[in-house]
Design an enzyme around this catalytic site. Structure first.
Site, mmCIF file in Angstrom:
data_model
loop_
_atom_site.group_PDB
_atom_site.id
_atom_site.type_symbol
_atom_site.label_atom_id
_atom_site.label_comp_id
_atom_site.label_asym_id
_atom_site.label_seq_id
_atom_site.Cartn_x
_atom_site.Cartn_y
_atom_site.Cartn_z
ATOM 1 N N HIS A 76 0.816 -1.218 0.000
ATOM 2 C CA HIS A 76 0.000 0.000 0.000
ATOM 3 C C HIS A 76 0.847 1.264 0.000
ATOM 4 O O HIS A 76 0.342 2.345 -0.297
ATOM 5 C CB HIS A 76 -0.993 -0.008 1.177
ATOM 6 C CG HIS A 76 -0.401 0.280 2.526
ATOM 7 N ND1 HIS A 76 -0.087 -0.708 3.431
ATOM 8 C CD2 HIS A 76 -0.074 1.444 3.130
ATOM 9 C CE1 HIS A 76 0.398 -0.164 4.531
ATOM 10 N NE2 HIS A 76 0.418 1.155 4.372
ATOM 11 N N ASP A 107 -0.188 -7.511 1.212
ATOM 12 C CA ASP A 107 0.351 -6.160 1.460
ATOM 13 C C ASP A 107 1.876 -6.136 1.511
ATOM 14 O O ASP A 107 2.471 -5.502 2.377
ATOM 15 C CB ASP A 107 -0.227 -5.561 2.740
ATOM 16 C CG ASP A 107 -0.039 -4.040 2.796
ATOM 17 O OD1 ASP A 107 0.149 -3.440 1.728
ATOM 18 O OD2 ASP A 107 -0.063 -3.476 3.892
ATOM 19 N N SER A 185 4.853 2.279 7.931
ATOM 20 C CA SER A 185 4.535 1.122 7.090
ATOM 21 C C SER A 185 5.743 0.670 6.288
ATOM 22 O O SER A 185 6.380 1.471 5.609
ATOM 23 C CB SER A 185 3.391 1.473 6.133
ATOM 24 O OG SER A 185 2.195 1.646 6.814
#
Length: 505
Positions: A76, A107, A185
């Protein structure tokens, strides 16, 4: 499927005060050198204007150097990226990178640097193969919003579970109480200077709850993409129910001392050769006993959903199961696969196809478009349900035939005299063109291309839509004018223009 989906948790809108690492937690210097900052410019799809893209959005995330002169990060972080740059620790130089592999379901993504000299002095970070244990002290590295230098926060492992990620993908997820904020992230989580996972989300609306993708899932992903492409993880698509109810157990003549899960609906109920049948009881996956709630022992003090063992035991698309049928125990090899065709599919990082015909814009119904419509509110969903729109009535269906798509009017009508007196059919699903039942968007384009009828008649698939009739020559002549007036560069996406230009008219 229980647990938060990737879409729900990857928003990363939480901002909490991180717990800084103390002096005694100071990391080995090599860890710092292996963590990188990623900058991406995203151009996401514009679902109600499928001929264009959203305005560029600048985002940042984190990544980690892995073997083979590659960088591992979250999908993402770089989804729909038009450009990607990577910056090393204590460096001010942003160096260009390209996306080598992209797997939105789990992901994860792999980047390649255009200049591999970037990796000099930046070694791969060692990964710990085993899952962490609850209460293990964990340190999370990354570049969260609010500063430019490497951030390190500390917490403990608080939960390990097997749950849904997204795009028909499930996997192990580790919950920690170290703060994970926007920008974290793709950064590593470490125990004793070894990576145990990759940070991928914080829980929206809760304090100090973050999630990491454990190295077990990372290793499975890297093994999968070794050939340059991502195939996905083997999955069961059968519907199951627990075996806790006494009356249910007695009706199935299942011994009180035995445990298992009941097959409520097989994945292929109309296929006589499919080895699972309704009311079968799954008692073991491989040699691992399945309890009445679907859990198996996965380690000391650790229990997870039995599907956890699919990724360990499936071989050549077959999964060994022990079942009880009509009171008799038997072993079967269940076919498993990474993906099951659905009527409404995810875009998986691609842009939607579209076709402009006069004042109307047609596009397939995708999961992203359906979600965008959902966000319009429950009143919209109620109206769609009342009129029997397939956007509601066929949500979750499998295709009735190969290639079936729902084709929708994806954008408000362009203003033009040809639509005088018609209501705006945006979000209406096309049923027929001149009496021909539409199979998919390509079929709609072929039907419009090949008809010699002087009029085009569109019928929509619900109980409350008018029929739209256009003069064929007039509406086709108006298309170029409409495209020009509204700044639409091309009448259709490349795949559909190839179909349209085959016209012999």
């Amino acid at each position: 499927m229980r647990g938060l989906s990737l879409v729900a948790v990857a928003v990363l809108s939480l901002w909490t005060i991180p717990r800084p690492a103390s002096a005694e937690d100071a990391p080995h210097e090599g860890v710092r050198d292996s963590v990188v900052k990623i900058y991406a410019t995203l151009r996401q799809p514009e679902m109600f204007k499928p001929w264009t893209k959203q305005s560029p959005k600048e985002v940042s995330g984190s990544g980690i150097v892995i073997e083979g002169n590659r960088i591992l990060t979250n999908a993402h972080v770089i989804a729909y990226a038009s450009q990607v740059f990577v910056e090393g620790n204590e460096s001010s130089e942003k160096m260009p990178a390209t996306v080598e592999v992209f797997a939105p379901g789990i992901d994860l993504a792999v980047l390649k640097m255009e200049d591999e000299s970037f990796f000099k002095g930046r070694p791969p970070l060692p990964r710990r193969a085993a899952l962490p244990e609850v209460k293990d002290a964990v340190m999370v590295y990354g570049y969260p919003t609010g500063g430019s230098s490497l951030s390190i926060t500390k917490g403990i492992v608080s939960r390990i579970e097997f749950t849904g990620y997204g795009h028909q993908t499930s996997g192990v997820r580790v919950q920690i109480d170290a703060a994970i904020n926007p920008g974290n992230s793709g950064g590593p989580a470490l125990v004793d200077d070894k990576m145990i996972g990759l940070a991928f989300s914080g829980l929206q609306g809760a304090d100090n709850i973050g999630y990491i993708i454990p190295t077990e899932e990372v290793d499975l992903f890297l093994q999968d993409v070794a050939d340059g492409g991502y195939d996905g993880k083997a999955t069961m698509f059968d519907q199951l129910q627990t075996l806790e109810n006494d009356a249910l157990r007695k009706s199935l003549k299942f011994e009180p001392r035995n445990v298992g899960m009941v097959v409520h609906e097989p994945a292929e109920p109309d296929d006589d050769s499919y080895p699972l049948k309704k009311w079968d009881i799954i008692t073991k996956i491989g040699e691992h006993e399945v309890d009445n709630t679907g859990l198996v022992r996965a380690g000391d003090g650790l229990r997870m959903r039995f599907q956890y063992y699919i990724q360990k035991l499936a071989k050549d698309g077959k999964l060994p199961l022990t079942i009880v049928r009509d009171g008799k125990e038997m072993t079967i090899n269940l076919p498993v696969k990474p993906h099951r065709d659905m009527l409404i599919e995810n875009l998986k990082g691609t842009y939607p196809s579209y076709f402009v015909y006069g004042p109307l814009v047609f596009s397939p119904v995708t999961a992203e478009l359906a979600s965008t419509i959902d966000r319009a509110g429950t009143s919209v969903q109620l109206v769609l349900g009342l009129i029997g729109s397939p956007l509601v009535t066929r949500r979750g269906d499998r295709p009735e035939f190969d290639g079936e798509e729902l084709v929708v009017v994806a954008s408000p009508m362009f203003p033009h005299r040809t639509v005088k007196g018609y209501s705006n059919p945006v979000t209406k699903v096309v049923r027929e063109v001149n009496g021909t039942r539409i199979k998919n968007l390509k079929h709609l384009v072929e039907t419009l291309r090949d008809t010699d009828d002087p009029y085009i008649r569109l019928d929509f698939d619900d109980r409350n839509s008018e029929t739209m009739v256009f003069d064929r020559k007039e509406v086709e002549a108006a298309t170029e004018e409409i495209l020009s007036d509204n700044g639409v560069r091309q009448q259709g996406s490349d795949d559909l223009m190839a179909v349209w230009k085959k016209s012999t008219k």
